[in-house]
Write a protein that holds these residues in place. Structure first.
Motif, PDB file in Angstrom:
ATOM      1  N   MET A   1       0.803  -1.075   0.067  1.00 16.91           N
ATOM      2  CA  MET A   1       0.119   0.192   0.048  1.00 16.91           C
ATOM      3  C   MET A   1       0.871   1.186  -0.127  1.00 16.91           C
ATOM      4  SD  MET A   1      -2.946   1.479   0.511  1.00 16.91           S
ATOM      5  CE  MET A   1      -4.342   0.307   1.203  1.00 16.91           C
ATOM      6  N   TYR A   2       0.576   2.326  -0.749  1.00 17.08           N
ATOM      7  CA  TYR A   2       1.332   3.261  -0.814  1.00 17.08           C
ATOM      8  C   TYR A   2       0.587   4.292   0.195  1.00 17.08           C
ATOM      9  CZ  TYR A   2       2.912   2.239  -5.857  1.00 17.08           C
ATOM     10  OH  TYR A   2       3.418   1.537  -6.686  1.00 17.08           O
ATOM     11  N   HIS A   3       1.642   5.039   0.953  1.00 17.25           N
ATOM     12  CA  HIS A   3       1.134   6.203   1.530  1.00 17.25           C
ATOM     13  C   HIS A   3       2.286   7.279   1.439  1.00 17.25           C
ATOM     14  CE1 HIS A   3       4.343   4.199   4.141  1.00 17.25           C
ATOM     15  NE2 HIS A   3       4.247   5.233   4.708  1.00 17.25           N
ATOM     16  N   VAL A   4       1.635   8.501   1.835  1.00 19.27           N
ATOM     17  CA  VAL A   4       2.303   9.760   1.762  1.00 19.27           C
ATOM     18  C   VAL A   4       2.888  10.245   3.262  1.00 19.27           C
ATOM     19  CG1 VAL A   4       2.411  12.250   1.308  1.00 19.27           C
ATOM     20  CG2 VAL A   4       1.252  10.450  -0.190  1.00 19.27           C
ATOM     21  N   GLU A   5       4.048  10.668   3.526  1.00 20.40           N
ATOM     22  CA  GLU A   5       4.402  11.013   4.924  1.00 20.40           C
ATOM     23  C   GLU A   5       5.618  12.130   4.652  1.00 20.40           C
ATOM     24  OE1 GLU A   5       8.196   7.934   5.842  1.00 20.40           O
ATOM     25  OE2 GLU A   5       6.410   7.177   5.875  1.00 20.40           O
ATOM     26  N   ILE A   6       5.505  12.908   5.801  1.00 20.03           N
ATOM     27  CA  ILE A   6       6.572  14.032   5.609  1.00 20.03           C
ATOM     28  C   ILE A   6       8.164  13.746   5.604  1.00 20.03           C
ATOM     29  CG2 ILE A   6       7.715  15.756   7.127  1.00 20.03           C
ATOM     30  CD1 ILE A   6       4.779  16.114   8.591  1.00 20.03           C
ATOM     31  N   MET A   7       8.832  14.026   4.669  1.00 19.17           N
ATOM     32  CA  MET A   7      10.143  13.679   4.377  1.00 19.17           C
ATOM     33  C   MET A   7      11.105  13.912   5.389  1.00 19.17           C
ATOM     34  SD  MET A   7      12.524  14.780   1.227  1.00 19.17           S
ATOM     35  CE  MET A   7      11.391  14.257  -0.090  1.00 19.17           C
ATOM     36  N   SER A   8      11.553  12.762   5.933  1.00 25.47           N
ATOM     37  CA  SER A   8      12.653  12.748   6.930  1.00 25.47           C
ATOM     38  C   SER A   8      13.925  13.084   6.516  1.00 25.47           C
ATOM     39  CB  SER A   8      12.944  11.449   7.547  1.00 25.47           C
ATOM     40  OG  SER A   8      13.492  10.605   6.652  1.00 25.47           O
ATOM     41  N   LEU A   9      15.035  13.556   7.239  1.00 24.67           N
ATOM     42  CA  LEU A   9      16.235  13.785   6.767  1.00 24.67           C
ATOM     43  C   LEU A   9      16.817  12.561   5.817  1.00 24.67           C
ATOM     44  CD1 LEU A   9      19.033  15.557   6.688  1.00 24.67           C
ATOM     45  CD2 LEU A   9      19.253  14.594   8.902  1.00 24.67           C
ATOM     46  N   GLN A  10      17.011  11.425   6.712  1.00 22.33           N
ATOM     47  CA  GLN A  10      17.317  10.211   6.228  1.00 22.33           C
ATOM     48  C   GLN A  10      16.719  10.083   4.579  1.00 22.33           C
ATOM     49  OE1 GLN A  10      16.621   6.465   8.400  1.00 22.33           O
ATOM     50  NE2 GLN A  10      17.541   5.150   6.845  1.00 22.33           N
ATOM     51  N   GLN A  11      15.513  10.276   4.371  1.00 28.61           N
ATOM     52  CA  GLN A  11      14.839  10.045   3.299  1.00 28.61           C
ATOM     53  C   GLN A  11      15.284  10.891   2.126  1.00 28.61           C
ATOM     54  OE1 GLN A  11      10.867  10.289   4.447  1.00 28.61           O
ATOM     55  NE2 GLN A  11      10.428   8.134   4.493  1.00 28.61           N
ATOM     56  N   VAL A  94       0.046   5.893 -10.513  1.00 28.52           N
ATOM     57  CA  VAL A  94      -0.210   5.639  -9.384  1.00 28.52           C
ATOM     58  C   VAL A  94       0.332   6.681  -8.342  1.00 28.52           C
ATOM     59  CG1 VAL A  94       1.505   3.781  -8.499  1.00 28.52           C
ATOM     60  CG2 VAL A  94      -0.925   4.086  -7.445  1.00 28.52           C
ATOM     61  N   ILE A  95       1.432   7.157  -8.637  1.00 27.52           N
ATOM     62  CA  ILE A  95       2.094   8.221  -8.123  1.00 27.52           C
ATOM     63  C   ILE A  95       1.446   9.318  -7.848  1.00 27.52           C
ATOM     64  CG2 ILE A  95       4.225   9.709  -7.785  1.00 27.52           C
ATOM     65  CD1 ILE A  95       4.486   6.464  -6.521  1.00 27.52           C
ATOM     66  N   MET A  96       1.002   9.712  -9.560  1.00 27.15           N
ATOM     67  CA  MET A  96       0.267  10.976  -9.608  1.00 27.15           C
ATOM     68  C   MET A  96      -1.123  11.082  -8.795  1.00 27.15           C
ATOM     69  SD  MET A  96       2.200  12.898 -11.087  1.00 27.15           S
ATOM     70  CE  MET A  96       1.000  14.471 -11.389  1.00 27.15           C
ATOM     71  N   GLU A  97      -1.662   9.750  -8.570  1.00 30.92           N
ATOM     72  CA  GLU A  97      -2.914   9.778  -7.823  1.00 30.92           C
ATOM     73  C   GLU A  97      -2.677  10.139  -6.470  1.00 30.92           C
ATOM     74  OE1 GLU A  97      -4.624   5.488  -8.078  1.00 30.92           O
ATOM     75  OE2 GLU A  97      -4.892   6.069 -10.373  1.00 30.92           O
ATOM     76  N   GLN A  98      -1.503   9.520  -5.845  1.00 24.31           N
ATOM     77  CA  GLN A  98      -1.248   9.826  -4.445  1.00 24.31           C
ATOM     78  C   GLN A  98      -0.919  11.215  -4.347  1.00 24.31           C
ATOM     79  OE1 GLN A  98      -0.798   7.561  -1.724  1.00 24.31           O
ATOM     80  NE2 GLN A  98      -2.064   6.357  -3.495  1.00 24.31           N
ATOM     81  N   ILE A  99      -0.249  12.074  -5.146  1.00 21.69           N
ATOM     82  CA  ILE A  99      -0.123  13.417  -5.121  1.00 21.69           C
ATOM     83  C   ILE A  99      -1.235  14.196  -5.062  1.00 21.69           C
ATOM     84  CG2 ILE A  99       1.093  15.247  -6.080  1.00 21.69           C
ATOM     85  CD1 ILE A  99       3.578  13.266  -7.006  1.00 21.69           C
ATOM     86  N   LEU A 100      -2.180  14.094  -6.342  1.00 21.95           N
ATOM     87  CA  LEU A 100      -3.368  14.629  -6.171  1.00 21.95           C
ATOM     88  C   LEU A 100      -4.318  14.651  -5.146  1.00 21.95           C
ATOM     89  CD1 LEU A 100      -3.902  14.313 -10.150  1.00 21.95           C
ATOM     90  CD2 LEU A 100      -3.039  16.226  -9.115  1.00 21.95           C
ATOM     91  N   ALA A 101      -4.521  13.183  -4.639  1.00 19.86           N
ATOM     92  CA  ALA A 101      -5.359  12.999  -3.371  1.00 19.86           C
ATOM     93  C   ALA A 101      -4.542  13.890  -2.269  1.00 19.86           C
ATOM     94  CB  ALA A 101      -5.281  11.494  -2.975  1.00 19.86           C
ATOM     95  N   TYR A 102      -3.429  14.047  -2.018  1.00 15.34           N
ATOM     96  CA  TYR A 102      -2.853  14.669  -0.917  1.00 15.34           C
ATOM     97  C   TYR A 102      -3.025  16.012  -0.951  1.00 15.34           C
ATOM     98  CZ  TYR A 102       0.410  16.762   2.198  1.00 15.34           C
ATOM     99  OH  TYR A 102       1.248  17.582   3.041  1.00 15.34           O
TER     100      TYR A 102
END
Length: 155
Positions: A1-11, A94-102
């Motif tokens: 499952m794809y999910h969106v999160e705040i980008m960490s320093l490590q990421q 699917v990545i664009m779907e995640q971005i647009l949903a966010y």
């Protein structure tokens, strides 16, 4: 499952090491220490927290995006990147779907992005997601002039 999160320093550091093959190598980041010295937004903790998001699948970063209000009235700039090994595999939809949903969830009304004119596979992906080309212009990016295509998405 794809999910969106705040980008960490490590990421952020991991993403900065992604390497794209030619001609897409223009999207490669310079070394982290060079970006930090030049205060690139991705290296600044507060900017990263406000503007940068990672898209993860099975706890692995597969894409990222940056959103910030660039024009008064709610027009937001969208910058994004996909894990190099996923480019050209059809995962962009699917990545664009995640971005647009966010973006919709955080109440953004309009997005725009810029893409180099040679990157036709990205433009096709954006068009399929609902972006429309509105302009083309030459722009100096990191000391090199290229033709950019501006595309807009309205919610």
């Amino acid at each position: 499952m794809y999910h969106v999160e705040i980008m960490s320093l490590q990421q952020a550091k991991e993403i900065s090491e992604w390497r794209y093959p030619s001609p897409y190598d223009v999207y490669n980041y310079p070394a982290w220490n060079i970006m930090a010295e030049n205060k690139w937004a991705i290296t600044l903790p507060e900017r990263r927290k406000q503007e940068f998001r990672s898209i993860c699948y099975a706890d692995k970063v597969v894409a990222y995006f940056r959103l910030f209000e660039d024009h008064p009235g709610g027009k937001y700039f969208l910058g994004l990147g996909l894990l190099p090994t996923l480019c050209g595999t059809g995962k962009g939809a699917v990545i664009m779907e995640q971005i647009l949903a966010y973006a919709k969830k955080v109440n953004i009304k309009q997005l725009y992005l810029e893409v180099r004119d040679f990157n036709t596979r990205a433009m096709r992906c954006y068009q399929k997601a609902g972006f429309v080309e509105v302009d083309r212009y030459d722009k100096c990016v990191l000391g090199s002039t290229c033709t950019m295509v501006e595309m807009v998405y309205n919610f």
